[in-house]
Each structure stands twice: as C-alpha cells, then as structure tokens.
Design a protein around this motif. Structure first.
Motif, PDB file in Angstrom:
ATOM      1  N   GLU A   1       0.838  -1.212   0.000  1.00 35.73           N
ATOM      2  CA  GLU A   1       0.000   0.000   0.000  1.00 35.73           C
ATOM      3  C   GLU A   1       0.866   1.253   0.000  1.00 35.73           C
ATOM      4  OE1 GLU A   1      -3.165   0.643  -0.313  1.00 35.73           O
ATOM      5  OE2 GLU A   1      -3.772  -1.459  -0.485  1.00 35.73           O
TER       6      GLU A   1
ATOM      7  N   ARG B   1       2.350   1.706  -3.396  1.00 34.26           N
ATOM      8  CA  ARG B   1       1.325   2.104  -4.369  1.00 34.26           C
ATOM      9  C   ARG B   1       1.029   3.592  -4.280  1.00 34.26           C
ATOM     10  NH1 ARG B   1      -4.701   1.339  -4.936  1.00 34.26           N
ATOM     11  NH2 ARG B   1      -4.800   1.016  -2.697  1.00 34.26           N
TER      12      ARG B   1
ATOM     13  N   GLY C   1      -6.588   8.970  -8.838  1.00 32.61           N
ATOM     14  CA  GLY C   1      -5.711   7.856  -9.157  1.00 32.61           C
ATOM     15  C   GLY C   1      -4.433   7.918  -8.354  1.00 32.61           C
TER      16      GLY C   1
ATOM     17  N   LYS D   1      -1.116  11.323 -16.790  1.00 34.20           N
ATOM     18  CA  LYS D   1      -1.781  10.060 -17.079  1.00 34.20           C
ATOM     19  C   LYS D   1      -2.500   9.583 -15.824  1.00 34.20           C
ATOM     20  CE  LYS D   1       1.699   8.673 -20.481  1.00 34.20           C
ATOM     21  NZ  LYS D   1       2.726   7.652 -20.852  1.00 34.20           N
TER      22      LYS D   1
ATOM     23  N   GLY E   1      -3.615   7.585 -12.850  1.00 31.15           N
ATOM     24  CA  GLY E   1      -3.051   6.420 -12.191  1.00 31.15           C
ATOM     25  C   GLY E   1      -4.123   5.375 -11.932  1.00 31.15           C
ATOM     26  N   ALA E   2      -3.691   4.309 -11.313  1.00 33.47           N
ATOM     27  CA  ALA E   2      -4.633   3.239 -10.990  1.00 33.47           C
ATOM     28  C   ALA E   2      -5.647   3.758  -9.985  1.00 33.47           C
ATOM     29  CB  ALA E   2      -3.874   2.046 -10.422  1.00 33.47           C
ATOM     30  N   ALA E   3      -6.898   3.592 -10.291  1.00 32.84           N
ATOM     31  CA  ALA E   3      -7.949   4.103  -9.421  1.00 32.84           C
ATOM     32  C   ALA E   3      -8.018   3.287  -8.136  1.00 32.84           C
ATOM     33  CB  ALA E   3      -9.281   4.080 -10.141  1.00 32.84           C
ATOM     34  N   MET E   4      -8.146   3.984  -7.034  1.00 36.54           N
ATOM     35  CA  MET E   4      -8.334   3.310  -5.754  1.00 36.54           C
ATOM     36  C   MET E   4      -9.773   2.814  -5.670  1.00 36.54           C
ATOM     37  SD  MET E   4      -7.700   4.868  -1.913  1.00 36.54           S
ATOM     38  CE  MET E   4      -5.965   5.122  -2.222  1.00 36.54           C
ATOM     39  N   ASP E   5      -9.936   1.685  -5.038  1.00 35.74           N
ATOM     40  CA  ASP E   5     -11.283   1.146  -4.862  1.00 35.74           C
ATOM     41  C   ASP E   5     -12.156   2.218  -4.215  1.00 35.74           C
ATOM     42  OD1 ASP E   5     -13.302  -0.322  -2.851  1.00 35.74           O
ATOM     43  OD2 ASP E   5     -12.987  -1.598  -4.620  1.00 35.74           O
TER      44      ASP E   5
END
Length: 830
Positions: free
Chosen positions: A534, A537, A573, A599, A601-605
């Motif tokens: 985490e 991330r 993100g 760009k 980023g990976a979306a958090m839940d």
C-alpha cells in the motif's frame, strides 16, 4: 653581454633557461653599475662639502677681504706647489715663519672612505635593484592572453510563479556576444565616458589618469578612483586573477601593451563589454540588458545604457535589483560624464534622467523561496540539457508561500522555546501533485538543508494510513470492532501513548484516537507485505523494513512522500506525482519542456477510498487532530508522533489541497512532549484558514508604510476637524511608539498592536508627518484609518510592530507576511 653555450631555440626548452641566465647576469651587472654610480655620487658630494668647509675656515682666519682679494688668494693657492725662495737677508737667529697656512698650504692628506657613504649608496641603490628584480619576475611569469575563463559556469534560470510573475533568478546570465557591428553606440560612449575618457588616445596605459587617481586618492583619504584603463581591465578579466598585488598591476600593464599591439580599439572595447560583470549574475552587456530590462543590448535606451555603464565599477553593490537608488545615482553621473565628453548634450542628459526605468525582475528573491528554488534547479537539469539561459514557469503560489513561512515562524517563535522545538517544515500540494508551497526549514540562510524533501524521520502514527488501507481492502470496515488490550507479537509489545487500554473500539474510533495496540493487531492480521505494498502504491520510496513495529511508523520517511501518499487518498488515481515545473522556455519560440497531461493512475477502490476519507475526517472531528479543525471547511487528516517525542507530524486534506507539517530538532533530541496534534495541527489550522482567503482571490495587504515615501516637509497639513460626538478623533498624530499615538492631546493605542520604539517609531513619525488619521473606539484599543487604509495593518505589514496574541486575524496575517518578507523588525543583520 652575449649568452654562451649551446642554448638555441627549440632544443628541449633550453631557450627559456638561457634567457633566464642572461636576465640574471643583466640584473647583476645593473646592480653593480647602480652601486658604483651611487658610491661615486656620494664621494663627489663629500669632496664638495669638505672643500667648502676649508674655504670657510680660511675666510674666518684671514678676516673679511674684498671679493677680488679672496679670488687672488684662491689663484695663488692653485699655483705650482714649489718651495718659496729663501729670504735675502735673514738673521741667523730669526724665527722660521714658513708655516703660514694661508700663503703656503701643505699637501692634502690621503682620504679615507666614510662608512656612511657606503650606507647611502646601499640606501639609494638597493630599492632600485629590488624594483628591477620584481619587474623582471613579473614579466618572466606573465600569463598568456585570454588564459582566464569568465567566472560564469552555469546557465541562468529565471523562475516564475504559477501566476507568471518572475520572482527569482539563479545562475549566471550570458546573453549574446556583441560585435563591432552590434555594439550600441550609446553604450560605447557611456562606458568610455565614465571608465576611460582617453581610451582612443592612449596606448594601453594612461599615465595622466594614473597620476590623477593617485592624487585624488591621496587627498581624499582613501581609494576613491582607479587608474586602470579599459584595456588594463580587459587584460585583468581575461588573463589575470583578481588579487590586489603590485605584481598583478605590473603584469596588467604589460598585457595591456600587448593587447594594444594586437587588437584595434573597437575590438578591445567589444571584448571588454562581453566579459565584464554587471551584477546579479549577468556577465556581458547583453546578458545585463536582458537581466535588468528584459531585452537585448541592441534595444538599450540612453538611460538604460548609462545605468549599465555605471555598474562595472561596483556591480555587486550597485546591482539595481539590490540597490536601485544607488544604481540610478551612478547612472546620473554617467550621463553628466557623457555631457562633459561631448557624447550627448545637456538637454539630452536631463531628459534621460527624467525617464522612468522599470526592472524586468523583482528587486530581491523572497528569502523563504530558496528551498523551492533548489528543488526547481534540480528538476530543470533533469528535464532539459539545452544550453543557454532559460525561464521556468513553476507551480509556486507566492501568496501561499509567504503565508506558510509566516505561520510556521510565528508558531515556532511563540512556542518553540518552552517546548524545545527548533525546526519545522511545511508542504502544500494541489490534488494533481502541483507543489504550491514548500518551507524546508526555519531559515534558509542558517541552513540550506531541505527538511521537507531531504530529511528522513520516523513517521509514527502517520504511517497507520497504510495499515488501515490494507485492512479496508481485505474486508474490514470503519465499524468493525477490535479490542484495545495488551498485545504481543513475537517479542514486541506495543504500548499506547497514555499506557491505558480502552477495550472494544470500532476501527473508525481507533484510527481517530490513534490506538497503537489495534493498529498492531491489524498489521499482524493483514500482513507486513500488504502494508508495504500500500505504501509503495501511494508513492513511498524510502526503505521499509518488514518488522512488526512498521505498523506504528518505525520506518524513516520524508515529509514530501507522506504528503504525496495522503494526496492519493483524495485524488482520482494513485500514485500522485508531485511536480514543481510546468514549462521551460529558452531563446526559441518552442518551449524546451512542457509538462504533459497527467496520465491517470490506478484508481483506488471507491469503497476503500470512501472509508478511508471518513476515518481521516474522524481524526479532526473527534480524535487527536481536533486542533486542525477549520470552521466551514471539510478537513481530514492524521497526526503522528515518534518515540520519545522526537518528531511530530500532521498531514491534512481539504478539497483544494493537501498540507503536510513536521516539527522536531535537527540533532534528533526529544521535544517537550510535543505531539502531532499540538504544534503541527495548529500550524495546519492557521495556514489553511487564511489560505482560503488567498485562494478566493482576496488582495494582500497594502504596501508597507516603512518603505513608502514620506510626505514632503512643506506639504500643507489639513485643518483638524472637530471631534464628532460619536467618539471619533481625527488629526495629525504624534508618535509615542509604533502602537501608541497622541492626537490633540489624547493618547490612542492601536488595537492588537505591540508597539516598538527607537528607529521604527522615528520612521513612522516621518511617514505620518502632517497627515491626518481618523480613530474610533476605546482609546485603549482603537482602530485608526489613514487615507482609507487600516493604520495598524500598514504598520504590522511593514514590520514596524508585532501583533498581540489576541489581535484580529488580519493583523496576525499581516505579521506573518512581514516575517516572511523580513521587513522591519524581522530583518536579519547581514
């Protein structure tokens, strides 16, 4: 003399040795000749003196004689020295009278050398020999022309705030090199007029100018004028060091003669203008024109050319960014010199003096922005390798930066001593990662170490963010219940800060109250790899040892990476990429760098993000971060305190920005029980509360009274109006101190102002001279207005007084601004 031996040019450097031996022999011969000359002069002087003494003695013995009689005596004394004839009839018993010294002088005794004659010869000849030898050594060690490179060794950065306002410069400006065709005539005339009026007539050395400089320095009681020509200055800049020695001056003269024999006058002048230092990091006239006026040398006006020409004598002292008044006075002298040399007429000079000069950059870099500038410089090197000067549009908000510096300094000044807190740092970041403010320490001039980026300290409970994110991601909820109880994981036994246990608690409350035993249980439940994942991330890059205590923040991290991690909870993100540079521009139309669109980023839940934001808000609403609450604003955050109170943190989130605060000591000594909910949370509150006004576009306080121009002494004061029945009093005040005035015999104390006496009070008195103010309220706590502006705010913003502890928020903000700008009483001794 002729050198002996096989020394010939080109044979293993023997030519140099032969020349040295020849010079040594010549020097020895010169010394002997000078010694002989001095000895001969001394002996001649001695003979003349002794002869005169004998003549005087004879005159005294013979009595006074007519001139012609004395002449006859001298003629007789110079005749043949033969014995006189015997007397014709001398009795045998007659006494001998031939010993008469007047008529029959005896032969001279042999002369003996006098010791003082030898001393006189040495006294006269030795300095000449030493001087000749010194000149020879200076000539023998003469460096080649152009052997010294200019001091500038890096490109210049002009840094702009997010608004486009240029606020700082770094590095050395180079600009374009001038040629004989591109040399501005006015600049050439100005530099010759003020530096070397006989430039076009002398041959590199101006003996008349040297004599004038020596006379003026001798009569002026110090060094007031230099005797170096432009050619000599050019030789020094390009071939010699700046040491102030006789050897350097001799070498400078030799090189000036060599320059005059190899270059034309225009070539020398252009070379000098391309090499000279003009202050503020500008080397060369074109660079100086761009640095100060925003355009190249080709566009220089007459007053601009005069100002540049006046800088070369003392560039560091007269740089207009630092001393505009001194630079303007010097420019006026240059204009008058141009009139005296016939370059311009007197009306042209008067017109040029009256023109207003506007600088392209602000007078001084704001002191506290240097931590930010250090980081920007590093990013520019990484983002572009293009040569030449560049302009950088940064992410800095100058108003927020000034506010952050003042807020942190105020808290540390008021509480740092008793709570043993020596340092602090603050970072404010927009949700997209743009760094809006960066305060890397209490004072950049004391320490350039950036505690916001470079310092690695234990995060304490601030690290629990990653523990709870991992737990929420594995099925836990804010209302999930765990028990606060004695806990042991291997040999590690975590303790709560108060050494007490609360029993069963929902995770939301456990996070808000920062319960250590529950965080340790969660960490053990979800596993250390999940916690580390985490943190990675969300952008934490520091080493994270996988030990049980990691759940309670035993790892060393930086303030910037923790602020970045908390920004990931707010943003769309992860990770959020912090950045300081938006664009980099050079001399070409196309930018050298432009930040690309981020760009995603990976979306958090979404559910995990919502639960985490709810827990963060609970910290501020009812937990350890209650001091960070801001009325009318949704705020979430987390406190952190390391072992033995060595570090205290608070990172908070608002809809507009993420703010991280750290306080502690550089030597890692414990503070006096300072926690993250103490000074850090209060600094966050003060900053965010006032930042809302800045972000909404409210204007900053008016310019400081201390730096404003006083009213002329001959101005007519307005007639005092009668005091209204409402309790208002108006009139021209007398200054007791900067917080206390007397108006028409009535003492008035300004509300929220702690006054200062001395020089600050005298400055305020000059500023208020013959100007009417209007005061209302209780005399012990009045608000006064000057031309519609609040007088207390003007004084505090100028650094003329402190704001009291219970002062209105606008005065506290004004003091924060004065602290950040080092105005008035906050100004450091240089």
């Amino acid at each position: 003399m002729t050198a002996q031996g096989p020394d010939r040019p080109g044979e293993d450097g023997t030519e140099t040795r032969a020349a040295a031996r020849e010079a040594a022999r010549a020097a020895a011969l010169l010394a002997r000749q000078l010694g002989r000359l001095a000895g001969s002069a001394g002996r001649s002087a001695w003979r003349s003196g002794t002869a005169a003494a004998r003549d005087a003695a004879k005159g005294a013995a013979n009595g006074a004689k007519p001139v012609f009689a004395r002449t006859a005596d001298r003629l007789r004394s110079t005749g043949p020295r033969t014995a006189p004839a015997a007397p014709v009839a001398a009795p045998v018993d007659q006494p001998d009278t031939r010993s008469d010294p007047v008529d029959y002088p005896s032969a001279r005794p042999p002369r003996r050398r006098r010791p003082w004659v030898i001393g006189l010869a040495v006294l006269i000849g030795l300095p000449l020999v030493i001087l000749a030898g010194y000149v020879f050594v200076a000539f023998a060690s003469l460096p080649p022309l152009g052997g010294v490179a200019p001091e500038a060794n890096q490109r210049a950065l002009v840094v702009e705030a997010e608004s486009g306002r240029a606020f700082a410069t770094r590095g050395a400006f180079q600009g374009e090199r001038l040629t004989e065709k591109t040399l501005p005539p006015r600049l050439a005339q100005a530099i010759v007029a003020i530096e070397d009026r006989r430039f076009y007539s002398h041959w590199g050395i101006d003996l008349r100018g040297m004599a004038r400089a020596v006379w003026r320095n001798a009569t002026g009681g110090g060094v007031r004028e230099g005797g170096s020509t432009i050619t000599q200055q050019y030789a020094r800049l390009t071939s010699l060091t700046q040491e102030k020695t006789l050897k350097r001056k001799i070498q400078e003269a030799f090189l000036a003669l060599r320059l005059e024999s190899t270059l034309t006058k225009p070539e020398i002048l252009v070379g000098y203008l391309n090499t000279a230092y003009f202050g503020a990091g500008a080397y060369g006239a074109d660079a100086a024109a761009r640095r100060y006026f925003g355009h190249g040398a080709a566009g220089l006006t007459l007053p601009e050319a005069a100002m540049l020409a006046g800088l070369v004598r003392a560039p560091s002292q007269l740089a207009p960014t630092r001393n505009f008044g001194g630079a303007k006075e010097r420019a006026d002298l240059v204009l008058q010199a141009m009139v005296e040399t016939g370059a311009i007429s007197q009306p042209e000079a008067d017109k040029a003096r009256a023109e207003k000069l506007t600088l392209h950059t602000p007078p001084e870099t704001p002191p506290g922005t240097n931590y930010f500038l250090d980081a920007v410089s590093g990013d520019v090197k990484r983002l572009t390798e293009a040569a030449g000067d560049v302009t950088v549009r940064s992410t800095l908000n100058l108003d927020l930066q000034s506010l952050a510096e003042g807020v942190l300094a105020r808290r540390l000044d008021s509480e740092g001593g008793k709570k043993k807190v020596g340092q602090g740092a603050l970072v404010a970041m927009a949700p997209d990662g743009a760094i809006l403010t960066m305060v890397g320490g209490r004072d950049y001039e004391d320490s350039q170490f950036n505690r916001a980026m470079q310092a690695k300290r234990q995060a304490g409970s601030l690290f629990k963010l990653f523990v709870y994110l991992a737990a929420y991601g594995k099925g836990f909820f804010p209302d999930s219940v765990l028990v606060d109880r004695p806990t042991q994981i291997g040999e590690w036994e975590p303790q709560n800060s108060n050494n007490r246990f609360r029993g069963a608690l929902p995770l939301r409350s456990a996070f808000a109250l920062s319960v250590n035993t529950i965080a340790a249980q969660l960490g053990d439940e979800v596993g250390l790899p999940a916690i580390v994942a985490e943190a990675r991330r969300l952008g934490v890059q520091s080493d994270l040892p996988e030990v049980p205590s990691l759940a309670l923040g035993s790892a060393d991290v930086s303030l910037l990476e923790m602020t970045r991690a908390y920004a990931g909870v707010l943003g769309p993100g992860v990770p959020v990429e912090p950045y300081l540079v938006r664009t980099i521009r050079g001399n070409t139309p196309q930018p050298l760098y432009q930040r690309p669109a981020p760009k995603p980023g990976a979306a958090m839940d979404a559910q995990v993000q919502s639960m985490m934001l709810d827990s963060l808000q609970a910290v501020v609403e009812s937990g350890t971060g209650k001091a960070a609450r801001v009325n009318g604003l949704a705020v979430g955050g987390k406190t952190g305190t390391s072992q033995d109170y060595r570090d205290a943190w608070f990172v908070g989130l608002t809809p507009d920005m993420i703010v991280g605060v750290w306080v502690g000591n550089d030597d890692n000594t414990p503070m006096n029980k300072v926690t993250g909910g103490d000074i850090p949370a209060r600094v966050f509150h003060d900053f965010v509360e006032r930042a809302q006004k800045v972000l909404k576009g409210r204007k900053r306080p008016a310019p400081s009274a201390a730096r404003a121009e006083p009213t002329p002494a001959n101005a007519v004061a307005p007639a005092p109006a009668p005091t209204p029945a409402t309790g208002e009093v108006r009139g021209v005040p007398e200054v007791v101190d900067t917080g206390t005035l007397t108006i028409r015999g009535r003492k008035v104390r300004l509300l929220g102002v702690v006054g200062e006496g001395g020089a600050l009070a005298r400055q305020l008195a000059r500023y208020l001279r013959r100007r009417e103010i209007i005061c209302s309220g209780d005399p012990a706590s009045s608000r006064c207005r000057l031309d519609g502006d609040d007088l207390a705010s003007l004084i505090v913003t100028a650094g003329g007084a402190r704001a009291a502890e219970d002062a209105p928020s606008d005065l506290i903000e004004a003091e924060d601004q004065a602290r950040a700008e080092r105005a008035g009483l906050w100004q450091r001794e240089r």
